[in-house]
Design an enzyme around this catalytic site. Structure first.
Site, PDB file in Angstrom:
ATOM      1  CE  LYS A 211     -46.237 -20.561 -13.964  1.00  0.00           C
ATOM      2  NZ  LYS A 211     -45.337 -20.201 -14.024  1.00  0.00           N
ATOM      3  CD  GLU A 217     -58.754 -27.139 -20.675  1.00  0.00           C
ATOM      4  OE1 GLU A 217     -58.767 -26.400 -19.314  1.00  0.00           O
ATOM      5  OE2 GLU A 217     -59.049 -26.731 -21.942  1.00  0.00           O
ATOM      6  N   GLY A 271     -45.084 -23.098 -18.358  1.00  0.00           N
ATOM      7  CA  GLY A 271     -45.304 -24.130 -18.585  1.00  0.00           C
ATOM      8  C   GLY A 271     -45.143 -25.092 -19.297  1.00  0.00           C
ATOM      9  NE  ARG A 272     -44.911 -20.463 -24.321  1.00  0.00           N
ATOM     10  CZ  ARG A 272     -45.509 -19.999 -23.318  1.00  0.00           C
ATOM     11  NH1 ARG A 272     -45.879 -20.266 -22.837  1.00  0.00           N
ATOM     12  NH2 ARG A 272     -45.095 -18.042 -23.276  1.00  0.00           N
ATOM     13  CD  GLU A 357     -49.517 -21.573 -24.542  1.00  0.00           C
ATOM     14  OE1 GLU A 357     -50.434 -21.888 -24.972  1.00  0.00           O
ATOM     15  OE2 GLU A 357     -48.210 -22.208 -23.544  1.00  0.00           O
ATOM     16  CG  HIS A 388     -46.643 -42.837 -47.462  1.00  0.00           C
ATOM     17  ND1 HIS A 388     -46.828 -43.051 -48.371  1.00  0.00           N
ATOM     18  CD2 HIS A 388     -45.443 -42.829 -46.032  1.00  0.00           C
ATOM     19  CE1 HIS A 388     -45.489 -43.311 -48.693  1.00  0.00           C
ATOM     20  NE2 HIS A 388     -44.810 -43.635 -47.656  1.00  0.00           N
ATOM     21  CE  LYS A 516     -56.926 -20.852 -20.061  1.00  0.00           C
ATOM     22  NZ  LYS A 516     -55.986 -20.695 -18.837  1.00  0.00           N
TER      23      LYS A 516
HETATM   24  O1  F6P Z   1     -52.466 -22.799 -22.618  1.00  0.00           O
HETATM   25  C1  F6P Z   1     -52.775 -22.507 -21.680  1.00  0.00           C
HETATM   26  C2  F6P Z   1     -51.826 -22.476 -20.677  1.00  0.00           C
HETATM   27  O2  F6P Z   1     -51.312 -21.877 -19.804  1.00  0.00           O
HETATM   28  C3  F6P Z   1     -50.390 -23.217 -21.209  1.00  0.00           C
HETATM   29  O3  F6P Z   1     -49.089 -22.337 -21.117  1.00  0.00           O
HETATM   30  C4  F6P Z   1     -50.220 -24.242 -19.737  1.00  0.00           C
HETATM   31  O4  F6P Z   1     -49.058 -25.000 -20.460  1.00  0.00           O
HETATM   32  C5  F6P Z   1     -51.298 -25.370 -19.664  1.00  0.00           C
HETATM   33  O5  F6P Z   1     -52.298 -23.209 -20.180  1.00  0.00           O
HETATM   34  C6  F6P Z   1     -51.438 -24.921 -18.655  1.00  0.00           C
HETATM   35  O6  F6P Z   1     -51.429 -24.472 -17.315  1.00  0.00           O
HETATM   36  P1  F6P Z   1     -51.137 -25.734 -15.852  1.00  0.00           P
HETATM   37  O7  F6P Z   1     -50.122 -26.053 -16.244  1.00  0.00           O
HETATM   38  O8  F6P Z   1     -51.566 -24.068 -15.357  1.00  0.00           O
HETATM   39  O9  F6P Z   1     -52.854 -26.120 -16.449  1.00  0.00           O
END
Ligand code: F6P
Length: 552
Positions: A211, A217, A271-272, A357, A388, A516
């Site tokens: 987003k 990452e 995002g979620r 979240e 299990h 972060k």
């Molecule tokens: O975990 C934090 C967060 O901002 C989530 O809400 C989101 O889904 C994820 O990081 C990834 O963010 P992005 O889509 O901006 O890379």
């Protein structure tokens, strides 16, 4: 009474009901009212929620419905669907419902800069996605060497990974994908190393899903994938192999992704909640456009149900209220989810982000700490595997863990006996949690098997199950794309309903920021050593230990 007084009275009523001596006795409720299975369940289409195996009785249900009213759920639901700012800490609407609406539905969404025609924007982007999916699957869009793509690699994390990964798996496990999908989320280099062994760069389409297009990452992995591809096919090949799914068009351009390969969405999609947007592109590529469209249709049907059904028949509202009963009235702070369906094996992982979240918050919308508990710790595994692993604790541990059992009546394989075994286990788990096993039953059983009285005295206590452990069951006909969309939207609206009752912002996620920022500070210190006094003693020592173990 003022609305504050009404709300306070509703919370007090709930606490009073929970304090009744029999408030946790589910077996007794069945004994007193054998018809409670129909009284305490609700259906929408072929989807039924049975919450009768909880200690909610008519008084508790009335109190919970009163609490929802007193918390302003009607008004909240209206503001949510009207695209008003329901995410005040970020000044945004939460209008993911527009992504599954028809083009002419007229849904609008508020942003700091103005108001979007959310339905129209979503439909326009959907048309671009559909065309792209058809071109890739039809072989019109190919890699730089002229070969067709055999894999889509989605690089994203959190909402840009969990939703598309779970849904892709759920919709393709039975019959295989139209295009193989792989997902890279963890910045741990082992993850990409393993994928790189498996993938042919000439036949891999890479989608960078983010987003913000700034997530460390994802950007680290995107650069690694880009270097891998360029090393194999040359820098000029990169454009033909990369696409982006993002709201940040400046950053996608800076990464070198051509505008016609960028599929956008807007900031009113959290995002979620983004699997319905262009973030769902890998789902559409793997399962086909028709499946993706019915996935959206199922969610839209649940949106309409949530908007129109009276609270007492409204599945998301009821599921939310059962959760409120467990967390707030009975002080049960965990929630397990067991889908008896291998295709839904990543459903708990998805729900962990959706629920925790969204509602893992402790400050209210009035900017002061809330005075009640909020989101429970959610975990799960597919059934029967879970039986299990952690189900021992759920049956006999010191705390009751409410469980949601989820399953379809009709499988998409041709081994009906395996499916019956699977579902018999789901039903048996829920029944065992309700019924338990008394000391008398255990002793009689042991005696019948010839155990000595000494053995019985020693072993019987360990074989007792208290029972009265609450569960919900969600049953539907078949796990189609439509049913999956409906199921996810059910949980989305459950989460929003609970957020409203808990008076928190379900759509921000400030709690992920601090880690972060601190990681950014620690990163250079792993090479140079900790800055004296910059950290607590443990962190400083561990940085030193890390460097020493590496011989640095
Ligand atoms: O975990 C934090 C967060 O901002 C989530 O809400 C989101 O889904 C994820 O990081 C990834 O963010 P992005 O889509 O901006 O890379």
């Amino acid at each position: 009474m003022t609305s504050d007084q009404t709300l306070h009275a509703a919370w007090t009523r709930l606490a009073d009901l929970a304090a009744r001596p029999h408030s946790r006795h589910i077996r007794a409720l069945f004994a007193a009212g054998p018809a409670r299975a129909s009284r305490f369940s609700a259906s929408f289409e072929d989807l039924t929620l049975d919450f009768s195996k909880s200690s909610i009785d008519a008084h508790a249900l009335t109190a919970l419905l009163e609490l929802a009213n007193a918390a302003g759920l009607q008004d909240f639901r209206h503001r949510l669907f009207a695209g008003e700012v329901v995410n005040p800490t970020e000044g945004r609407a939460a209008m993911h419902m527009a992504l599954r609406s028809h083009a002419d539905a007229g849904m609008r969404a508020a942003l700091p800069g103005g108001i979007d025609d959310a339905s129209g924007l979503a439909a326009a982007e959907r048309a671009r996605m559909q065309a792209f999916v058809e071109q890739v699957l039809g072989g019109a869009v190919r890699g730089a060497t002229g070969q067709t793509f055999d894999t889509v690699l989605n690089i994203g994390i959190g909402g840009s990974d969990l939703g598309p990964r779970m849904v892709t798996e759920a919709l393709t496990l039975a019959h295989g994908p139209k295009l193989r999908a792989r997902f890279l989320s963890n910045v741990d280099g082992h993850a990409f190393q393993a994928l790189a062994r498996e993938l042919d760069p000439a036949r891999t389409l890479v989608l960078v899903a983010s987003k913000t297009f700034t997530t460390l990452e994802t950007m680290t992995n995107a650069h690694a994938a880009r270097a891998w591809l360029a090393a194999a096919l040359g820098e000029a090949a990169v454009g033909a192999h990369f696409g982006a799914l993002s709201t940040n068009l400046k950053a996608t351009a800076a990464f070198g992704i051509a505008p016609d390969r960028v599929f956008g969405f807007r900031d009113w999609v959290g995002g979620r909640y983004s699997v319905w947007s262009s973030i769902g592109l890998p789902v559409a590529l793997a399962a086909g456009w028709e499946a993706f469209q019915s996935f959206l249709d199922g969610a839209r049907a649940m949106d309409i149900h949530f908007q129109t059904a009276p609270f007492a028949e409204n599945l998301p509202v009821l599921l939310a209220l059962v959760g409120i009963w467990h967390v707030n009235a009975l002080d049960l702070r965990t929630q397990a989810v067991l889908a008896y369906d291998e295709r839904l094996r990543r459903f708990p992982a998805y729900l962990q982000q959706l629920e925790m979240e969204s509602n893992g918050k402790s400050v209210g919308l009035d900017d002061v700490p809330v005075s009640h508990a909020t989101c429970p710790v959610l975990f799960g595994e597919p059934g029967t595997d879970a039986q299990h692993s952690f189900m021992q604790l759920v049956h006999q541990g010191t705390q009751a863990v409410p469980v949601d059992f989820v399953f379809a009546a009709v499988p998409n394989h041709n081994r009906p006996e395996a499916h019956r075994i699977l579902i018999a286990n789901a039903l048996a788990q829920a029944e065992a949690l309700l019924r338990g096993k008394t000391r008398g039953e255990v002793e009689a059983e042991m005696r019948a098997k010839g155990a000595s009285e000494a053995e019985i005295a020693e072993i019987a206590p360990h074989r007792v199950f208290t029972g009265d452990r609450p569960t919900n069951t969600l049953i539907f006909r078949e796990l189609t794309p439509y049913a999956l969309g409906r199921l996810i939207a059910l949980y989305e609206h459950k989460v929003a309903t609970q957020g409203c009752i808990w008076n928190i912002d379900s759509f921000d996620q400030w709690g992920v920021e601090l880690g972060k920022v601190l990681a950014g500070g620690i990163l250079p210190e792993l090479s140079t050593g900790a800055t004296p006094g910059a950290h607590d003693g443990s962190t400083e020592a561990l940085i030193g230990r890390f460097r020493a173990l590496r011989g640095e």
